[in-house]
Design a protein around this motif. Structure first.
Motif, mmCIF file in Angstrom:
data_model
loop_
_atom_site.group_PDB
_atom_site.id
_atom_site.type_symbol
_atom_site.label_atom_id
_atom_site.label_comp_id
_atom_site.label_asym_id
_atom_site.label_seq_id
_atom_site.Cartn_x
_atom_site.Cartn_y
_atom_site.Cartn_z
ATOM 1 N N ARG A 211 43.076 -36.180 -13.104
ATOM 2 C CA ARG A 211 43.028 -35.175 -11.988
ATOM 3 C C ARG A 211 42.564 -33.723 -12.666
ATOM 4 N NH1 ARG A 211 49.122 -36.054 -12.320
ATOM 5 N NH2 ARG A 211 49.490 -37.704 -10.705
ATOM 6 N N PRO A 212 41.766 -33.321 -11.846
ATOM 7 C CA PRO A 212 41.024 -32.164 -12.284
ATOM 8 C C PRO A 212 42.075 -30.949 -12.328
ATOM 9 C CG PRO A 212 40.637 -32.227 -9.955
ATOM 10 C CD PRO A 212 41.229 -33.406 -10.448
ATOM 11 N N GLU A 213 42.023 -29.972 -13.691
ATOM 12 C CA GLU A 213 42.700 -28.737 -13.635
ATOM 13 C C GLU A 213 42.443 -27.754 -12.719
ATOM 14 O OE1 GLU A 213 42.961 -27.597 -17.765
ATOM 15 O OE2 GLU A 213 43.260 -29.720 -18.770
ATOM 16 N N VAL A 214 43.496 -27.325 -12.005
ATOM 17 C CA VAL A 214 43.162 -26.134 -11.373
ATOM 18 C C VAL A 214 42.988 -24.844 -11.883
ATOM 19 C CG1 VAL A 214 43.983 -24.991 -9.196
ATOM 20 C CG2 VAL A 214 44.354 -27.349 -9.565
ATOM 21 N N VAL A 215 43.892 -24.656 -12.826
ATOM 22 C CA VAL A 215 43.660 -23.019 -13.455
ATOM 23 C C VAL A 215 43.214 -23.275 -15.087
ATOM 24 C CG1 VAL A 215 45.272 -22.241 -12.062
ATOM 25 C CG2 VAL A 215 46.069 -23.270 -14.223
ATOM 26 N N GLY A 216 42.784 -22.392 -15.766
ATOM 27 C CA GLY A 216 42.185 -22.567 -17.016
ATOM 28 C C GLY A 216 43.396 -22.068 -17.983
ATOM 29 N N PRO A 217 43.229 -22.157 -19.263
ATOM 30 C CA PRO A 217 44.278 -21.767 -20.255
ATOM 31 C C PRO A 217 45.014 -20.534 -20.329
ATOM 32 C CG PRO A 217 42.036 -21.724 -21.202
ATOM 33 C CD PRO A 217 41.830 -22.159 -19.892
ATOM 34 N N VAL A 218 44.373 -19.467 -19.842
ATOM 35 C CA VAL A 218 45.133 -18.197 -19.967
ATOM 36 C C VAL A 218 45.800 -18.112 -18.543
ATOM 37 C CG1 VAL A 218 44.655 -15.484 -19.534
ATOM 38 C CG2 VAL A 218 43.128 -17.052 -21.150
ATOM 39 N N ALA A 219 45.262 -18.531 -17.395
ATOM 40 C CA ALA A 219 46.041 -18.484 -16.051
ATOM 41 C C ALA A 219 47.151 -19.374 -16.250
ATOM 42 C CB ALA A 219 45.353 -18.691 -14.920
ATOM 43 N N LEU A 287 63.922 -21.791 -6.052
ATOM 44 C CA LEU A 287 64.101 -22.171 -7.378
ATOM 45 C C LEU A 287 64.031 -23.401 -7.478
ATOM 46 C CD1 LEU A 287 65.970 -21.301 -9.642
ATOM 47 C CD2 LEU A 287 68.150 -21.613 -8.552
ATOM 48 N N PRO A 288 64.248 -24.258 -6.858
ATOM 49 C CA PRO A 288 63.956 -25.789 -7.425
ATOM 50 C C PRO A 288 62.622 -26.053 -7.905
ATOM 51 C CG PRO A 288 65.450 -25.819 -5.347
ATOM 52 C CD PRO A 288 64.942 -24.526 -5.563
ATOM 53 N N PHE A 289 61.402 -25.314 -6.912
ATOM 54 C CA PHE A 289 60.062 -25.421 -7.182
ATOM 55 C C PHE A 289 59.753 -24.745 -8.588
ATOM 56 C CE2 PHE A 289 55.789 -23.773 -6.689
ATOM 57 C CZ PHE A 289 55.089 -25.005 -6.750
ATOM 58 N N PHE A 290 60.594 -23.811 -8.991
ATOM 59 C CA PHE A 290 60.339 -23.239 -10.297
ATOM 60 C C PHE A 290 60.021 -24.375 -11.328
ATOM 61 C CE2 PHE A 290 62.373 -19.048 -8.891
ATOM 62 C CZ PHE A 290 61.194 -18.710 -7.986
ATOM 63 N N PHE A 291 61.310 -25.190 -11.517
ATOM 64 C CA PHE A 291 61.189 -26.191 -12.487
ATOM 65 C C PHE A 291 60.006 -27.380 -12.365
ATOM 66 C CE2 PHE A 291 65.678 -24.831 -11.911
ATOM 67 C CZ PHE A 291 65.825 -24.626 -13.205
ATOM 68 N N VAL A 292 59.849 -27.743 -11.024
ATOM 69 C CA VAL A 292 58.592 -28.577 -10.804
ATOM 70 C C VAL A 292 57.228 -27.884 -11.032
ATOM 71 C CG1 VAL A 292 57.588 -29.707 -9.027
ATOM 72 C CG2 VAL A 292 59.934 -29.600 -8.776
ATOM 73 N N ALA A 293 57.148 -26.630 -10.804
ATOM 74 C CA ALA A 293 55.912 -26.058 -11.292
ATOM 75 C C ALA A 293 55.582 -25.936 -12.484
ATOM 76 C CB ALA A 293 55.768 -24.527 -10.509
ATOM 77 N N ALA A 294 56.789 -25.418 -13.209
ATOM 78 C CA ALA A 294 56.596 -25.226 -14.759
ATOM 79 C C ALA A 294 56.306 -26.669 -15.428
ATOM 80 C CB ALA A 294 58.074 -24.829 -15.194
ATOM 81 N N LYS A 295 57.014 -27.916 -15.141
ATOM 82 C CA LYS A 295 56.613 -28.843 -15.644
ATOM 83 C C LYS A 295 55.372 -29.484 -15.340
ATOM 84 C CE LYS A 295 58.226 -33.663 -16.208
ATOM 85 N NZ LYS A 295 59.414 -34.661 -15.727
ATOM 86 N N ALA A 296 54.966 -29.358 -14.194
ATOM 87 C CA ALA A 296 53.420 -29.565 -13.763
ATOM 88 C C ALA A 296 52.397 -28.914 -14.633
ATOM 89 C CB ALA A 296 53.224 -29.264 -12.074
ATOM 90 N N LEU A 297 52.580 -27.561 -14.572
ATOM 91 C CA LEU A 297 51.570 -26.918 -15.503
ATOM 92 C C LEU A 297 51.675 -27.101 -16.713
ATOM 93 C CD1 LEU A 297 52.404 -23.160 -13.796
ATOM 94 C CD2 LEU A 297 50.215 -24.520 -13.556
ATOM 95 N N ALA A 298 52.824 -27.489 -17.171
ATOM 96 C CA ALA A 298 53.011 -27.782 -18.790
ATOM 97 C C ALA A 298 52.180 -29.135 -19.103
ATOM 98 C CB ALA A 298 54.331 -28.063 -19.429
ATOM 99 N N ARG A 299 52.443 -30.269 -18.133
ATOM 100 C CA ARG A 299 51.507 -31.574 -18.078
ATOM 101 C C ARG A 299 50.422 -31.427 -17.583
ATOM 102 N NH1 ARG A 299 55.313 -36.181 -17.702
ATOM 103 N NH2 ARG A 299 53.692 -37.146 -16.591
ATOM 104 N N ARG A 300 49.867 -30.365 -17.225
ATOM 105 C CA ARG A 300 48.489 -30.292 -16.605
ATOM 106 C C ARG A 300 48.218 -31.272 -15.303
ATOM 107 N NH1 ARG A 300 45.347 -27.377 -20.256
ATOM 108 N NH2 ARG A 300 45.978 -27.236 -22.278
ATOM 109 N N ASP A 301 49.377 -31.285 -14.680
ATOM 110 C CA ASP A 301 49.367 -32.120 -13.523
ATOM 111 C C ASP A 301 49.469 -31.267 -12.092
ATOM 112 O OD1 ASP A 301 49.301 -34.537 -14.844
ATOM 113 O OD2 ASP A 301 51.478 -34.844 -14.725
ATOM 114 N N GLU A 302 49.148 -29.997 -12.355
ATOM 115 C CA GLU A 302 49.345 -28.912 -10.980
ATOM 116 C C GLU A 302 48.517 -29.668 -9.892
ATOM 117 O OE1 GLU A 302 46.048 -27.136 -13.577
ATOM 118 O OE2 GLU A 302 47.961 -28.301 -14.095
#
Length: 413
Positions: A211-219, A287-302
């Motif tokens: 999957r292509p990364e949507v955001v760079g490392p700083v973002a 609130l439920p999406f906060f957990f999903v978003a954090a995990k997706a960003l950490a795994r670069r699966d956003e």
């Protein structure tokens, strides 16, 4: 609810021939680990002893709830809904596995081409999102059952939760039941390693693809900080605008009181009805999406959650417009107080707007193509190789597999 669980388990046991005799192939493997009298001891202590006590233990929330005089409440409804949802997931996973194995062995017995069953293990349906969706449902099903205790007693930590805890320890930790099944499957099916690489071990998750990364490392770092910090803020600060403040720790209420007194935040100090509804939406939807978003960003699966990020960004930016409008028109001791409070709230408009812009420009994540069985069976070797390559799968050993199929056909003649 517990009877429905037992009925599903009994039905699954019946259709697999459990009452016709025989033994699950995994027990033969376990018997090799404990030869002779050791297995008999294992049988008495673990199979006949521990497992029976475990079933009794994770059913004890029914006892705790029965002994309570508290009326049914919203948490009881949530627990029942979760239990039924997880029971449906478990039944679906078992049914898909049974259908796959039945068709696989039917084709093998009839000498028909294996087609999509050639790899030997299921990787479609709910099994495309977790390698053990049935185990996941089983474990969390009994944690949802434990919520009946919490609703009845008001105690988050109660002795009747020991059953769900012990069940979790039986399945999840390294070396537990999940890993035993993984070991056997990896040894039995060479392609299982690819499945392990792409699909989550236990908790269902979007399959890992290129999957292509949507955001760079700083973002990425900034968004991670935004979502992770938003979780405690929502739970302990914002929620006080929608939930009885007596339910919150003293530290949280004192922190909100300090904020209201220092920054003159009248929306949080004396929240109007419309603002309480907005905060309720934050608790239920964001609130439920906060957990999903954090995990997706950490795994670069956003990029797999592109639509979810867009919906979140648009929703929050929209709700922030009336909030900022109300704050801008409020009465303050000085103009400095007005601008300071607007600056505190501003990131919760600017970050969602950035999310909308970034994810709106992002390309759709690549999806795996799908073919019908007839199309797969009719594929030539070059087309099979091209299809496997398109899916990112290993194409080595293809010739050997076709050669073995030809040899099997010659033996049948």
């Amino acid at each position: 609810l517990a009877t429905a669980w037992g009925a599903r388990l009994t039905y699954n046991f019946v259709i697999k021939g459990g009452y016709a005799g025989g033994e699950d192939y995994r027990w033969a493997e376990v018997r090799s680990w404990y030869p002779g009298w050791r297995f008999e001891l294992f049988n008495v202590v673990f199979i006949c002893g521990y497992q029976q006590l475990l079933i009794l233990a994770f059913a004890t929330p029914a006892v705790a709830a029965a002994q309570s005089v508290s009326p049914l409440c919203a948490l009881d409804a949530v627990a029942a809904l979760l239990f039924l949802s997880l029971l449906a997931l478990e039944a679906t996973a078992d049914r898909q596995m049974y259908a796959f194995q039945t068709e696989k062995y039917r084709r093998r017995g009839a000498g028909e081409p294996a087609g999509p069953y050639a790899r030997g293990f299921i990787e479609t349906g709910v099994w495309a999102y977790s390698r053990h969706p049935n185990y996941f449902a089983e474990v969390f099903l009994w944690w949802s059952f434990y919520l009946f205790t919490v609703a009845a007693t008001g105690e988050p930590c109660h002795w009747s939760g020991s059953g769900a805890l012990l069940l979790t320890l039986l399945f999840v930790p390294p070396g537990a039941s999940v890993d035993v099944t993984e070991h056997l499957s990896s040894r039995k099916y060479p392609a299982y390693r690819e499945y392990v690489r792409d699909v989550a071990r236990f908790v269902p998750w979007v399959p890992r693809r290129a999957r292509p990364e949507v955001v760079g490392p700083v973002a990425r770092f900034a968004l991670l900080a935004y979502f992770l910090s938003h979780i405690p803020i929502t739970l302990f600060i914002d929620a006080q605008a929608a939930v009885d403040r007596r339910r919150f720790p003293g530290v949280a209420t004192k922190l909100l009181d300090w904020h209201v007194a220092t920054n003159h935040d009248f929306l949080m100090g004396a929240p109007p009805a419309w603002f309480r509804h907005v905060v309720g939406g934050e608790l239920a939807l964001q609130l439920p999406f906060f957990f999903v978003a954090a995990k997706a960003l950490a795994r670069r699966d956003e990029s797999a959650f592109r639509v979810a990020f867009l919906v979140y960004g648009a929703h929050v930016a929209t709700t922030m417009i009336p909030i900022l409008g109300a704050l801008a028109g409020g009465d303050y001791p000085t103009e400095a107080h007005r601008y300071r409070l607007l600056l505190i709230y501003a990131p919760y408009l600017l970050v969602p707007l950035y999310i909308v812009g970034a994810f709106a420009r992002a390309p759709e994540p690549a999806t795996a193509p799908r073919w019908t069985r007839q199309q797969v069976d009719a594929m030539t070797v070059p087309k099979l190789r091209a299809a496997l390559t398109e899916l990112g799968l290993d194409v080595s050993g293809l010739k050997a597999a076709l050669r073995q199929r030809l040899l099997d056909a010659m033996k049948a003649e």
